[in-house]
Scaffold this active site. Structure first.
Site, PDB file in Angstrom:
ATOM      1  N   LYS A 126       0.873  -1.184   0.000  1.00  0.00           N
ATOM      2  CA  LYS A 126       0.000   0.000   0.000  1.00  0.00           C
ATOM      3  C   LYS A 126       0.907   1.230   0.000  1.00  0.00           C
ATOM      4  CE  LYS A 126      -4.345   1.225   0.100  1.00  0.00           C
ATOM      5  NZ  LYS A 126      -5.525   0.559  -0.477  1.00  0.00           N
ATOM      6  N   ASP A 166      -6.757   4.416  -4.891  1.00  0.00           N
ATOM      7  CA  ASP A 166      -7.461   4.270  -3.609  1.00  0.00           C
ATOM      8  C   ASP A 166      -8.088   5.645  -3.376  1.00  0.00           C
ATOM      9  OD1 ASP A 166      -7.909   2.483  -1.160  1.00  0.00           O
ATOM     10  OD2 ASP A 166      -7.086   4.245  -0.186  1.00  0.00           O
TER      11      ASP A 166
HETATM   12  P1  NDP Z   1     -12.886   7.892  -3.266  1.00  0.00           P
HETATM   13  O1  NDP Z   1     -11.818   8.871  -3.019  1.00  0.00           O
HETATM   14  O2  NDP Z   1     -13.402   7.697  -4.653  1.00  0.00           O
HETATM   15  O3  NDP Z   1     -14.146   8.190  -2.330  1.00  0.00           O
HETATM   16  C1  NDP Z   1     -14.028   8.211  -0.958  1.00  0.00           C
HETATM   17  C2  NDP Z   1     -15.354   8.622  -0.361  1.00  0.00           C
HETATM   18  O4  NDP Z   1     -15.278   8.505   1.042  1.00  0.00           O
HETATM   19  C3  NDP Z   1     -15.705  10.067  -0.656  1.00  0.00           C
HETATM   20  O5  NDP Z   1     -17.090  10.208  -0.712  1.00  0.00           O
HETATM   21  C4  NDP Z   1     -15.119  10.778   0.553  1.00  0.00           C
HETATM   22  O6  NDP Z   1     -15.748  12.017   0.843  1.00  0.00           O
HETATM   23  C5  NDP Z   1     -15.388   9.796   1.662  1.00  0.00           C
HETATM   24  N1  NDP Z   1     -14.366   9.950   2.707  1.00  0.00           N
HETATM   25  C6  NDP Z   1     -13.019   9.853   2.545  1.00  0.00           C
HETATM   26  N2  NDP Z   1     -12.396  10.090   3.706  1.00  0.00           N
HETATM   27  C7  NDP Z   1     -13.375  10.347   4.611  1.00  0.00           C
HETATM   28  C8  NDP Z   1     -13.369  10.654   5.984  1.00  0.00           C
HETATM   29  N3  NDP Z   1     -12.229  10.749   6.667  1.00  0.00           N
HETATM   30  N4  NDP Z   1     -14.573  10.829   6.582  1.00  0.00           N
HETATM   31  C9  NDP Z   1     -15.740  10.712   5.889  1.00  0.00           C
HETATM   32  N5  NDP Z   1     -15.791  10.435   4.568  1.00  0.00           N
HETATM   33  C10 NDP Z   1     -14.632  10.249   3.956  1.00  0.00           C
HETATM   34  O7  NDP Z   1     -12.325   6.495  -2.669  1.00  0.00           O
HETATM   35  P2  NDP Z   1     -12.813   5.029  -2.979  1.00  0.00           P
HETATM   36  O8  NDP Z   1     -14.273   5.000  -3.208  1.00  0.00           O
HETATM   37  O9  NDP Z   1     -11.901   4.446  -3.981  1.00  0.00           O
HETATM   38  O10 NDP Z   1     -12.456   4.300  -1.592  1.00  0.00           O
HETATM   39  C11 NDP Z   1     -13.368   4.232  -0.506  1.00  0.00           C
HETATM   40  C12 NDP Z   1     -12.938   3.147   0.453  1.00  0.00           C
HETATM   41  O11 NDP Z   1     -12.889   1.884  -0.246  1.00  0.00           O
HETATM   42  C13 NDP Z   1     -11.543   3.296   1.061  1.00  0.00           C
HETATM   43  O12 NDP Z   1     -11.541   2.755   2.369  1.00  0.00           O
HETATM   44  C14 NDP Z   1     -10.673   2.441   0.157  1.00  0.00           C
HETATM   45  O13 NDP Z   1      -9.491   2.005   0.814  1.00  0.00           O
HETATM   46  C15 NDP Z   1     -11.612   1.289  -0.094  1.00  0.00           C
HETATM   47  N6  NDP Z   1     -11.316   0.500  -1.287  1.00  0.00           N
HETATM   48  C16 NDP Z   1     -11.278   1.056  -2.514  1.00  0.00           C
HETATM   49  C17 NDP Z   1     -11.013   0.274  -3.621  1.00  0.00           C
HETATM   50  C18 NDP Z   1     -11.071   0.821  -4.990  1.00  0.00           C
HETATM   51  O14 NDP Z   1     -10.988   0.020  -5.928  1.00  0.00           O
HETATM   52  N7  NDP Z   1     -11.239   2.110  -5.198  1.00  0.00           N
HETATM   53  C19 NDP Z   1     -10.680  -1.150  -3.480  1.00  0.00           C
HETATM   54  C20 NDP Z   1     -10.840  -1.666  -2.135  1.00  0.00           C
HETATM   55  C21 NDP Z   1     -11.124  -0.852  -1.085  1.00  0.00           C
HETATM   56  P3  NDP Z   1     -14.979  13.399   0.512  1.00  0.00           P
HETATM   57  O15 NDP Z   1     -15.069  13.540  -0.974  1.00  0.00           O
HETATM   58  O16 NDP Z   1     -15.712  14.419   1.271  1.00  0.00           O
HETATM   59  O17 NDP Z   1     -13.553  13.201   0.989  1.00  0.00           O
END
Ligand code: NDP
Length: 444
Positions: A126, A166
């Site tokens: 990571k 991510d």
């Molecule tokens: P994105 O950046 O596309 O979206 C993240 C979302 O979560 C946004 O809506 C963001 O809101 C919100 N968010 C992020 N940080 C916080 C926080 N501290 N508190 C509240 N809301 C928060 O990321 P992904 O959708 O790719 O990833 C989301 C999760 O899924 C993560 O945990 C990631 O590790 C996991 N994941 C992702 C994969 C992938 O293929 N993308 C694969 C496996 C797991 P805002 O815009 O306001 O920050």
């Protein structure tokens, strides 16, 4: 003291202040106790657990770049190469101001088991930086990505370490990172996944984590003689995972009524209109509250209260520790029967224990969101073959992989006498393969 407790105590002592890493190690080791106690002498002699919790390598570096005002900025970059027993390191890059070594070690550690569960030959890693892409211009993001890759390229490669996206790293960032890698090395190779379709990306990678999560939910419900159609679903986040989980859940006939971002959440009792969310988030990079400007019957609430909305199924898809014990109790009181994690470790340890003790079906992130990395591995295969598969072909493979992961977690839970405990099942199934490979390869 048991071997597991001994190793956990050492992890806490040797990694002070790394609370997310401690939390992830504790959850995994606790659920492995049964397996470890059955083989304690052998594992102790080979220091299997000590080796498992120590990353093979952590690279930390300075990332200097210049903003649009001509001001120099400095961020910190990381790559945690956790375990390569079953394949090249594989895991995303996170760009978020909260990023630190503890968070990346927890994510890298989880990734080892997740990647093993996919059945594909990929190790765990990571990386990322405390850079915040939010509010930055495209030129600033490019300047950052180029500087980041100017250091990272030394440590990655198609057969060595293959990063992906991510939080904060989507198609734009992967494009800039790939361009810089190619410029420096002169190699056109599958060194990153999540690439654009025009330059080696895989169809269905964008959708994979969210779709895979819903395929997993469907399997879990099927096992109980239920289906997803007509269930009410709430999904936190509104990023890549949340959007495509919503899309697939809707295709199965579920009603998704809430989404969020870090500022607040929307509730649409008639069901989320996903085309509007996509336009806000994927095109304009806006905030989720803008949804109510276009759907006046929906309600936007500032803050973290999304788990107070009644639902049958809850899919946390934002970030770590976003769902605590009180939230878990509220979900149960409101009739929620299933929680599956799209994000990595979104439930606190107390919330996880509560689900298990109170009959909420629960699938942890390392199994439920493994569709993303699995499809990344399929992208690597296509790059090696110099071929591109159709959307349907990739989606079908993704579906099979998720069905298999469910079967492995369910089977391991049964074998160790804790049927239905998919936390234990996923950890045990992931652990078995990695440990077999580590034992076979000697003390390295
Ligand atoms: P994105 O950046 O596309 O979206 C993240 C979302 O979560 C946004 O809506 C963001 O809101 C919100 N968010 C992020 N940080 C916080 C926080 N501290 N508190 C509240 N809301 C928060 O990321 P992904 O959708 O790719 O990833 C989301 C999760 O899924 C993560 O945990 C990631 O590790 C996991 N994941 C992702 C994969 C992938 O293929 N993308 C694969 C496996 C797991 P805002 O815009 O306001 O920050």
């Amino acid at each position: 003291m048991s071997y597991v407790d001994e190793v956990y105590a050492k992890v806490v002592a040797k990694n002070p202040g790394e609370c997310e890493f401690h939390q992830a190690v504790k959850e995994v080791l606790d659920s492995l106790k049964l397996v470890i106690e059955a083989n304690e002498e052998k594992y102790r002699k080979e220091a299997i657990l000590e080796r498992l919790v120590e990353p093979e390598r952590i690279i930390t570096f300075r990332v200097p770049w210049v903003d649009d005002k001509g001001q120099a900025q400095v961020n910190r970059g990381y790559r945690v190469q956790f375990n390569s027993a079953i394949g090249p390191y594989k895991g995303g890059l996170r760009l978020h101001p909260s990023v630190n070594q503890s968070i990346l070690k927890f994510l890298g550690f989880e990734q080892v088991f997740k990647n093993s569960l996919t059945g594909l030959p990929i190790g765990g890693g990571k990386g990322g930086s405390d850079f915040d892409p939010k509010g930055k211009s495209d030129r600033e993001v490019m300047a950052f990505c180029q500087s980041f890759m100017t250091e990272l390229y030394k440590y990655i490669g198609a057969d060595q370490d293959v990063p992906a996206g991510d939080i904060g790293v989507g198609a734009r960032e992967i494009g800039y990172l790939y361009g810089q890698y190619k410029k420096i090395t002169g190699q056109y190779e599958g060194v990153l996944t999540g690439k654009g379709l025009a330059y080696g990306g895989s169809l269905a990678r964008t959708q994979a984590t969210g779709y895979g999560l819903v395929y997993m939910v469907v399997e879990m419900l099927k096992h109980e003689g239920q289906e997803l159609a007509d269930k009410t679903v709430i999904i936190s986040g509104s990023g890549n995972v949340a959007i495509y989980a919503t899309e697939k859940a809707q295709q199965y006939g579920a009603k998704v009524v809430a989404l969020s971002d870090s500022n607040g959440y929307i509730y649409d009792k008639d069901g989320i209109k996903l085309d509007i969310v996509k336009e806000i988030k994927e095109v304009r990079r806006g905030r989720i509250k803008e949804y109510v400007d276009q759907v006046p019957t929906a309600v936007y609430t500032e803050g973290k209260g999304i788990w107070t909305i009644p639902c049958d199924v809850a899919l946390p898809c934002a970030t770590q520790n976003e769902l605590n014990l009180d939230d878990a109790k509220t979900l149960k009181a409101n009739g929620c029967i299933l929680v599956a994690e799209g994000a990595n470790m979104p439930s606190t340890r107390e919330a996880t224990d509560y689900y298990l003790e109170n009959g909420i079906l629960f699938m942890p992130g390392k199994a439920a969101n493994a569709g993303g990395v699995a499809t990344s591995a399929l992208e690597m295969t296509q790059n090696s073959e110099r071929l591109s598969w159709s959307f349907e072909e990739v989606d079908e493979k993704l579906h099979d992989i998720m069905v298999n992961i469910f079967a492995k977690a369910a089977d391991a839970a049964e074998r160790y006498g804790v049927p239905g405990n998919y936390v234990a099942g996923a950890n045990i199934a992931g652990f078995e393969k990695v440990v077999d490979a580590m034992m076979a390869q000697g003390i390295v």
